[in-house]
Design a protein around this motif. Structure first.
Motif, PDB file in Angstrom:
ATOM      1  N   SER A  29       0.813  -1.218   0.000  1.00 30.43           N
ATOM      2  CA  SER A  29       0.000   0.000   0.000  1.00 30.43           C
ATOM      3  C   SER A  29       0.841   1.260   0.000  1.00 30.43           C
ATOM      4  CB  SER A  29      -0.935   0.009   1.212  1.00 30.43           C
ATOM      5  OG  SER A  29      -0.186  -0.002   2.426  1.00 30.43           O
ATOM      6  N   ALA A  30       2.073   1.176   0.514  1.00 32.90           N
ATOM      7  CA  ALA A  30       2.942   2.349   0.568  1.00 32.90           C
ATOM      8  C   ALA A  30       3.265   2.902  -0.811  1.00 32.90           C
ATOM      9  CB  ALA A  30       4.239   1.999   1.297  1.00 32.90           C
ATOM     10  N   PRO A  47       6.058  10.965   0.333  1.00 35.58           N
ATOM     11  CA  PRO A  47       6.375   9.541   0.187  1.00 35.58           C
ATOM     12  C   PRO A  47       5.908   8.712   1.383  1.00 35.58           C
ATOM     13  CG  PRO A  47       8.300  10.908  -0.233  1.00 35.58           C
ATOM     14  CD  PRO A  47       7.254  11.807   0.341  1.00 35.58           C
ATOM     15  N   ARG A  48       5.387   7.550   1.080  1.00 35.74           N
ATOM     16  CA  ARG A  48       5.018   6.595   2.120  1.00 35.74           C
ATOM     17  C   ARG A  48       6.037   5.468   2.235  1.00 35.74           C
ATOM     18  NH1 ARG A  48      -1.560   6.074   1.194  1.00 35.74           N
ATOM     19  NH2 ARG A  48      -1.984   8.319   1.245  1.00 35.74           N
ATOM     20  N   CYS A  49       6.858   5.309   1.203  1.00 34.13           N
ATOM     21  CA  CYS A  49       7.968   4.361   1.245  1.00 34.13           C
ATOM     22  C   CYS A  49       9.262   5.163   1.293  1.00 34.13           C
ATOM     23  CB  CYS A  49       7.955   3.445   0.031  1.00 34.13           C
ATOM     24  SG  CYS A  49       9.341   2.277   0.004  1.00 34.13           S
ATOM     25  N   VAL A  50      10.109   4.876   2.298  1.00 33.36           N
ATOM     26  CA  VAL A  50      11.329   5.651   2.487  1.00 33.36           C
ATOM     27  C   VAL A  50      12.522   4.719   2.645  1.00 33.36           C
ATOM     28  CG1 VAL A  50      12.489   7.425   3.843  1.00 33.36           C
ATOM     29  CG2 VAL A  50       9.984   7.445   3.657  1.00 33.36           C
ATOM     30  N   PHE A  51      13.508   4.905   1.780  1.00 27.84           N
ATOM     31  CA  PHE A  51      14.790   4.219   1.930  1.00 27.84           C
ATOM     32  C   PHE A  51      15.687   5.105   2.792  1.00 27.84           C
ATOM     33  CE2 PHE A  51      13.079   1.984  -1.573  1.00 27.84           C
ATOM     34  CZ  PHE A  51      13.829   0.827  -1.809  1.00 27.84           C
ATOM     35  N   ILE A  52      16.205   4.548   3.871  1.00 26.40           N
ATOM     36  CA  ILE A  52      17.157   5.263   4.718  1.00 26.40           C
ATOM     37  C   ILE A  52      18.442   4.446   4.745  1.00 26.40           C
ATOM     38  CG2 ILE A  52      17.643   6.218   6.995  1.00 26.40           C
ATOM     39  CD1 ILE A  52      14.642   6.414   7.485  1.00 26.40           C
ATOM     40  N   GLU A  53      19.482   4.998   4.173  1.00 26.04           N
ATOM     41  CA  GLU A  53      20.766   4.306   4.110  1.00 26.04           C
ATOM     42  C   GLU A  53      21.449   4.432   5.475  1.00 26.04           C
ATOM     43  OE1 GLU A  53      23.741   4.419   0.493  1.00 26.04           O
ATOM     44  OE2 GLU A  53      24.186   6.057   1.872  1.00 26.04           O
ATOM     45  N   VAL A  54      21.409   3.379   6.284  1.00 32.07           N
ATOM     46  CA  VAL A  54      21.932   3.467   7.646  1.00 32.07           C
ATOM     47  C   VAL A  54      23.452   3.466   7.684  1.00 32.07           C
ATOM     48  CG1 VAL A  54      19.854   2.481   8.675  1.00 32.07           C
ATOM     49  CG2 VAL A  54      21.743   0.962   8.014  1.00 32.07           C
ATOM     50  N   ARG A  95       6.357   2.295   4.997  1.00 35.18           N
ATOM     51  CA  ARG A  95       7.316   1.245   4.662  1.00 35.18           C
ATOM     52  C   ARG A  95       8.713   1.844   4.691  1.00 35.18           C
ATOM     53  NH1 ARG A  95       6.837  -3.655   1.875  1.00 35.18           N
ATOM     54  NH2 ARG A  95       8.521  -4.250   0.450  1.00 35.18           N
ATOM     55  N   ALA A  96       9.616   1.226   5.459  1.00 36.15           N
ATOM     56  CA  ALA A  96      10.991   1.711   5.566  1.00 36.15           C
ATOM     57  C   ALA A  96      11.947   0.629   5.101  1.00 36.15           C
ATOM     58  CB  ALA A  96      11.312   2.111   6.999  1.00 36.15           C
ATOM     59  N   VAL A  97      12.866   1.007   4.222  1.00 36.03           N
ATOM     60  CA  VAL A  97      13.896   0.102   3.725  1.00 36.03           C
ATOM     61  C   VAL A  97      15.232   0.641   4.221  1.00 36.03           C
ATOM     62  CG1 VAL A  97      14.904  -0.973   1.689  1.00 36.03           C
ATOM     63  CG2 VAL A  97      12.476  -0.323   1.687  1.00 36.03           C
ATOM     64  N   GLY A 121       4.337   1.938  13.675  1.00 38.33           N
ATOM     65  CA  GLY A 121       3.491   1.123  12.810  1.00 38.33           C
ATOM     66  C   GLY A 121       4.021   0.966  11.397  1.00 38.33           C
ATOM     67  N   VAL A 122       5.331   1.170  11.202  1.00 42.29           N
ATOM     68  CA  VAL A 122       5.944   1.098   9.875  1.00 42.29           C
ATOM     69  C   VAL A 122       6.400  -0.330   9.589  1.00 42.29           C
ATOM     70  CG1 VAL A 122       7.869   1.931   8.454  1.00 42.29           C
ATOM     71  CG2 VAL A 122       6.709   3.495  10.038  1.00 42.29           C
ATOM     72  N   HIS A 123       6.208  -0.774   8.358  1.00 39.56           N
ATOM     73  CA  HIS A 123       6.735  -2.067   7.896  1.00 39.56           C
ATOM     74  C   HIS A 123       8.214  -1.868   7.575  1.00 39.56           C
ATOM     75  CE1 HIS A 123       6.281  -6.058   5.887  1.00 39.56           C
ATOM     76  NE2 HIS A 123       7.316  -5.612   5.181  1.00 39.56           N
TER      77      HIS A 123
END
Length: 374
Positions: A29-30, A47-54, A95-97, A121-123
């Motif tokens: 759904s994101a 954005p509902r989907c976010v890539f965060i480069e840790v 959604r977090a990647v 509540g983030v996937h």
């Protein structure tokens, strides 16, 4: 089912390219915040989907990764404070990647970051090379509430793995994954969902069936074949980031046979076998037989997804650093210097979206659907 029968079920001429509209049925759904036909230079939704480069540091020297051959950003592992500063700029995140160009398990605060996002509540998911995935990490990730653990295994033969990944650590990866699954069963945890991810190349495609058997042996229920993205327009592309290693442009009867064999074997073993994106491996690769003059126009990422590097730079998508040497042109703003609210619809982002919907996209977009699948 015999291999020949498996091939007859989906002959290439009957496989339709997945349109942006049809792909909505497969995506989380994101990614559905925008109707494909409603895309404009201005993005209506955050954005509902976010890539965060840790982290952008890595312990391997993969022949398919630009990081091995060039330092495009200052080496950085994201601090807790900087992570929170990024995450709080995305109130609509679903959604977090937590990966980018780097190995996430090098960031010791990763379990805390996952737990923070789960409390919202983030996937949450990330991709790892699994070389550092010891028992302590296994228990920490399980306790954090992580939803998906994706493990890169680019081959089923130690020699193939070492040639692509740059280190002879195939045995360690397999042992770590087997121990992770054992630990998960021991504590009765249903999450994270574990999967294997292979970057499909001419060098390793024949090993897909063996990788499926390996997954079944160690108890991993899902295997994915993902695209090789490379510097298609650079004459001096390093390592294996070159056309002669790719499958998309060279899809032929041998590739089709191996994929069909793998799909039949996966069904027999009870393994879910898919491709990256909203499709299956055969559809993904055979798309090259159905030329579309503007395949990149199907992309939804600049309207649905944000990618933030460990230094705070906003990039158009997770694929772009692998697709062009002109890294400076990918930087659309920095969230440590300006709020993402200001960056999302400023001149650079609007121009990127306009070009993506045109006949002349940025070269990082021009390869999608042409040299690799979307």
């Amino acid at each position: 089912m015999a291999i020949g029968d498996a091939r007859k079920t989906r002959p290439p001429h009957e496989i339709a390219r997945i349109t942006p509209e049809a792909a909505q049925d497969f995506l989380p759904s994101a990614y559905r915040a925008v109707e494909p036909a409603a895309r404009r230079a201005h993005a209506v939704h955050m954005p509902r989907c976010v890539f965060i480069e840790v982290t952008n540091r890595c312990n391997l020297l993969c022949e398919t990764c630009p990081r091995t051959f060039d330092t495009v950003e200052t080496p950085q592992t994201l601090s807790w404070e900087r992570f929170v500063q990024i995450a709080e700029q995305f109130p609509d995140m679903e959604r977090a990647v937590l990966h980018g160009i780097g190995e996430p398990l090098l960031n010791k605060r990763l379990p805390d970051m996952i737990a923070y996002l789960k409390a919202r509540g983030v996937h949450v998911l990330f991709n790892t090379n699994a070389t550092l995935l010891n028992e302590a990490w296994a228990r920490a990730l399980i306790d954090s509430g992580l939803d998906e653990l994706r493990c890169s295994v680019d081959g089923a033969d130690p020699r193939t793995y070492a040639a692509i990944r740059g280190v002879p650590l195939f045995h360690k990866v397999v042992a770590n994954l087997a121990e992770f699954v054992r630990t998960q069963r021991e504590v009765g945890a249903t999450k994270p969902r574990v999967s294997l991810w292979m970057t499909g190349m001419r060098e390793n495609l024949a090993e897909v069936p063996a990788l499926l058997r390996l997954a079944a042996e160690i108890g991993v229920p899902e295997v994915y074949l993902q695209r090789l993205v490379y510097f298609a327009h650079a004459e001096d592309s390093p390592g294996m980031m070159r056309n002669e290693h790719a499958l998309f442009d060279a899809f032929d009867a041998d590739v089709e046979r191996i994929i069909a064999e793998a799909e039949a074997l996966a069904a027999e073993l009870g393994i879910l076998f898919k491709a990256s994106g909203a499709t299956n491996p055969l559809n993904s690769l055979s798309a090259s037989r159905m030329p579309d003059p503007h395949p990149w126009k199907a992309c939804m990422r600049p309207w649905t997804t944000a990618y933030i590097t460990a230094n705070g730079n906003a990039l158009p998508c997770c694929i772009s650093p692998f697709a062009t040497k002109d890294y400076a042109s990918l930087q659309l703003g920095n969230v440590f210097e300006r709020p993402f609210d200001d960056i999302w619809n400023d001149e650079r982002y609007r121009a990127w979206r306009e070009r993506l919907l045109s006949d002349g996209p940025h070269e990082a977009c021009a390869g999608c659907g042409v040299h690799w699948s979307l």
